[in-house]
Design an enzyme around this catalytic site. Structure first.
Site, PDB file in Angstrom:
ATOM      1  N   GLU A  42     -13.369   4.877  -4.211  1.00 55.74           N
ATOM      2  CA  GLU A  42     -11.948   4.638  -3.974  1.00 55.74           C
ATOM      3  C   GLU A  42     -11.116   5.807  -4.488  1.00 55.74           C
ATOM      4  O   GLU A  42     -10.099   6.155  -3.893  1.00 55.74           O
ATOM      5  CB  GLU A  42     -11.492   3.338  -4.637  1.00 55.74           C
ATOM      6  CG  GLU A  42     -12.080   2.077  -4.024  1.00 55.74           C
ATOM      7  CD  GLU A  42     -11.625   1.827  -2.601  1.00 55.74           C
ATOM      8  OE1 GLU A  42     -10.559   2.349  -2.191  1.00 55.74           O
ATOM      9  OE2 GLU A  42     -12.336   1.105  -1.883  1.00 55.74           O
ATOM     10  N   CYS A  51      -4.120   5.110   3.763  1.00 57.31           N
ATOM     11  CA  CYS A  51      -5.568   5.308   3.869  1.00 57.31           C
ATOM     12  C   CYS A  51      -5.926   5.580   5.335  1.00 57.31           C
ATOM     13  O   CYS A  51      -5.096   5.377   6.225  1.00 57.31           O
ATOM     14  CB  CYS A  51      -6.312   4.092   3.322  1.00 57.31           C
ATOM     15  SG  CYS A  51      -6.341   2.670   4.423  1.00 57.31           S
TER      16      CYS A  51
END
Length: 170
Positions: A42, A51
């Site tokens: 992450e 993202c």
């Protein structure tokens, strides 16, 4: 206390003349190894970003309530991670799978990335319910490497690591 069904996952017992239900389900938590895997893939971002899937994200992949321009501290990122893990651990624990710690950690990492709904509909979960050690589950991890129809190398690396952890005995 008299237990009526000693080998069933949900037991019934008589206590003070009342029949009570006892749960013997083990509540698993993500190990430090599993948390390190999630953090590695992450990454830590203290400023909100979009993202590859087009979702506003911050900290260690936290998405709930994230808005453009939002910033957090490292301590807030750790707190978000703890809160998110509770949700994803519960999603795995609710499946009542017969799995070991490595398998649990790998599934939590997977769900952290693909979401609970996708996990619940997955062939990977269907296979794990039947036999958590089924080697064909390896192929199921590798199906989750796409974002908007494109293979992402970062997702390929992550799925390989999750798959290796899932089938690791260490």
């Amino acid at each position: 206390l008299h237990v009526l069904h000693p080998h069933h996952p949900v037991r019934h017992a008589w206590l003070a003349g009342f029949c009570v239900t006892l749960s013997t389900a083990i509540i698993m938590k993500t190990s430090p190894k599993g948390i390190a895997l999630i953090k590695e893939f992450e990454g830590l971002r203290l400023k909100a970003y979009l993202c590859p899937g087009g979702v506003w994200t911050i900290g260690y992949g936290h998405t709930v309530g994230v808005k453009p321009g939002m910033t957090i501290t490292e301590e807030q990122a750790e707190q978000f991670l703890k809160e998110d893990l509770i949700v994803f651990e519960k999603a795995v624990n609710n499946q009542n799978l017969s799995i070991n710690q490595n398998q649990f950690d790998a599934l939590v990492s997977l769900i952290y990335n693909i979401g609970i709904g996708n996990f619940q509909k997955s062939t990977l979960l269907r296979k794990a319910r039947i036999n958590a050690n089924d080697n064909s589950i390896m192929d199921e991890f590798l199906r989750w490497v796409y974002s908007k129809g494109r293979v992402l190398p970062g997702l390929q690396r992550r799925r390989l690591r999750e798959m290796k952890l899932y089938f690791s005995n260490e």
